[in-house]
Design an enzyme around this catalytic site. Structure first.
Site, mmCIF file in Angstrom:
data_model
loop_
_atom_site.group_PDB
_atom_site.id
_atom_site.type_symbol
_atom_site.label_atom_id
_atom_site.label_comp_id
_atom_site.label_asym_id
_atom_site.label_seq_id
_atom_site.Cartn_x
_atom_site.Cartn_y
_atom_site.Cartn_z
ATOM 1 N N SER A 59 -100.266 -64.135 28.993
ATOM 2 C CA SER A 59 -99.063 -64.867 28.628
ATOM 3 C C SER A 59 -99.197 -65.595 27.286
ATOM 4 O O SER A 59 -99.362 -64.980 26.252
ATOM 5 C CB SER A 59 -98.695 -65.828 29.757
ATOM 6 O OG SER A 59 -97.464 -66.450 29.538
ATOM 7 N N ASP A 66 -92.958 -65.888 24.096
ATOM 8 C CA ASP A 66 -94.419 -65.981 24.117
ATOM 9 C C ASP A 66 -95.014 -64.572 24.176
ATOM 10 O O ASP A 66 -94.289 -63.580 24.065
ATOM 11 C CB ASP A 66 -94.901 -66.859 25.270
ATOM 12 C CG ASP A 66 -94.579 -66.285 26.637
ATOM 13 O OD1 ASP A 66 -93.663 -65.449 26.730
ATOM 14 O OD2 ASP A 66 -95.235 -66.662 27.621
ATOM 15 N N ASP A 88 -96.118 -62.514 26.384
ATOM 16 C CA ASP A 88 -95.628 -61.487 27.308
ATOM 17 C C ASP A 88 -94.120 -61.568 27.511
ATOM 18 O O ASP A 88 -93.562 -60.865 28.356
ATOM 19 C CB ASP A 88 -96.361 -61.552 28.653
ATOM 20 C CG ASP A 88 -96.012 -62.788 29.469
ATOM 21 O OD1 ASP A 88 -95.613 -63.813 28.870
ATOM 22 O OD2 ASP A 88 -96.166 -62.734 30.700
ATOM 23 N N ASP A 125 -91.917 -63.752 28.693
ATOM 24 C CA ASP A 125 -91.185 -64.307 29.828
ATOM 25 C C ASP A 125 -90.772 -65.754 29.589
ATOM 26 O O ASP A 125 -90.077 -66.346 30.414
ATOM 27 C CB ASP A 125 -91.964 -64.162 31.139
ATOM 28 C CG ASP A 125 -93.281 -64.928 31.157
ATOM 29 O OD1 ASP A 125 -93.671 -65.483 30.107
ATOM 30 O OD2 ASP A 125 -93.929 -64.962 32.223
#
Length: 450
Positions: free
Chosen positions: A107, A246, A248, A250
């Protein structure tokens, strides 16, 4: 019994250290595969199938190969999607009718961290019971299915294109983004080849930022955790808005044309206010970190509000429990269950843009009635094994702060779910008092844990 490897967001750690080693991840893939085979009652000769996506970290190549080997040894077919956002894996797992989805990503963390996150067939976070079953199998020796029952691997055709079309479908058909100049910061992460196309194909002039991943620069000075970079780009190019994701994709943070930064609480309020105006908002879920000002603003709308533990999986759990559709975190996780099964930075940005378009307002105008209390968050590193909850000095410092704040504020101490940190948060009407109290508690924690 506590879980040893699964945290609030899958298995995560530093690359090269257990559990993020090739050997462990292969065993994790095997344990997850055996669990799938045991749980899925498929016709004879058919294999369960999982989708594997990843972000742009250099370690993703290594971990992808290890996971693929583990799943194959368990008799599970693997479908490789390459670099795509975490919510894209959730969507494609559901759309392709697969048994599970796996994301290789840490992440918002630096490139030297990585993690493994699982999704169910329905595109939701894996249930605790299934994660516990996978963990229990990690203690058992790794085996291998007989040769005829080994899983196969293939690449999914146009994973990015399919997800782009899904994202666009969440934006109202009668609206478009023509005439808007939008800076899109992808954090050199998984959305670098996706997010700019989504906004462009909806009509916006797109200024791409953070779209040159090299395996080492994910989240490095860019993206949702470093919105100052996007702010500079918005002001320099005179953009109407900025969208920051960010690594990833999400999480979502936005910047308006004046360079004002809007966190998850503010963006969630914009969406909630628009949903309420349309008569389709039953309630809103925030977290323990949601600002009191946000809670009061939702109350003024006459909408129920509930707080979940910090972590998007807990927001999701409470949404399902209440039967509500909208929730999120101030960190930028926004969940619109009427659009997707999980938090999605691109989809959330489109919901904010739709709300602004429908109401003919800027972000500043949409947030005019939202007044935040000053809030101070300090992260304090904790040594392994330190029990901060049992320390009398920390408890006394918290009690003193709460007594001074009275009903005008609150104190929250909580451990990070992904890093060895204690998060010290103080909130109240007086910013000077808030800063002092947060600093006092953080200093006590540092001394106690030294």
């Amino acid at each position: 019994m506590g879980r040893r490897y699964f945290g609030t967001d899958g298995v995560r750690g530093r690359v090269g250290e257990v559990p993020i080693t090739p050997e462990f991840v292969m065993r994790l893939g095997y344990a997850a595969g055996v669990t799938l085979v045991a749980r899925e009652k498929l016709p004879a000769g058919e294999h369960p199938a999982v989708l594997i996506g990843k972000d742009t970290r250099i370690s993703g190549y290594m971990l992808e190969a290890a996971l693929e080997a583990g799943f194959s040894a368990a008799g599970v077919d693997v479908i490789l999607a390459g670099p795509i956002p975490t919510p894209a894996v959730a969507y494609l797992t559901r759309a392709l009718r697969l048994q599970a989805g796996v994301v290789i990503s840490a992440s918002h963390n630096p490139f030297y961290d990585n993690g493994i996150k699982f999704f169910s067939a329905g595109g939701a976070k894996l249930a605790d019971a299934v994660e516990a079953e996978i963990e229990s199998r990690l203690d058992q020796p790794m085996g291998c299915a007989e040769a005829a029952r080994l899983g196969k691997a293939r690449r999914v055709a146009d994973a990015a294109g399919r997800y782009i079309e899904f994202c666009k479908s969440t934006f109202p058909n009668e609206l478009d983004l023509r005439g808007m100049r939008i800076a899109v910061d992808c954090a050199h992460g998984a959305a670098y080849h996706i997010a700019p196309k989504v906004f462009h194909e909806l009509g916006a002039e797109v200024l791409p930022v953070g779209v040159e991943p090299n395996g080492l620069n994910i989240n490095d000075g860019v993206g949702a955790t470093r919105p100052e970079h996007l702010k500079k780009a918005v002001l320099a190019h005179r953009a109407d808005l900025g969208v920051a994701l960010d690594g990833d994709a999400d999480r979502l943070i936005m910047v308006d044309q004046r360079g004002q930064i809007y966190d998850g609480d503010k963006l969630l309020y914009v969406v909630a206010r628009a949903r309420h105006a349309e008569g389709r908002l039953d309630g809103v879920v925030g977290t323990l970190m949601s600002n009191l000002g946000f809670e009061h603003a939702i109350a003024r709308l006459g909408v129920p509000f509930a707080r979940a533990k910090v972590g998007d999986r807990y927001v999701l759990e409470l949404l399902h429990e209440r039967g509500w559709k909208l929730g999120g975190e101030n960190s930028g996780h926004i969940i619109c269950l009427d659009r997707h099964t999980t938090g999605d930075g691109i989809v959330s940005a489109l919901q904010v843009l739709a709300a602004l378009k429908q109401q003919g307002q800027t972000l500043a105008e949409a947030c005019a009635e939202l007044v935040f209390y000053p809030q101070k968050l300090i992260n304090v590193g904790l040594p392994a094994g330190f029990d901060w909850q049992a320390d009398p000095g920390i408890a006394a410092a918290q009690a003193r702060a709460e007594a001074e704040l009275g009903d005008s504020g609150r104190v929250l101490l909580r451990p990070s779910g992904t890093e060895p940190l204690l998060r010290v948060m103080v909130e109240g009407r007086d910013g000077v008092v808030v800063e002092r109290l947060a600093g006092d508690i953080a200093a006590v924690v540092e001394r106690a844990s030294a």
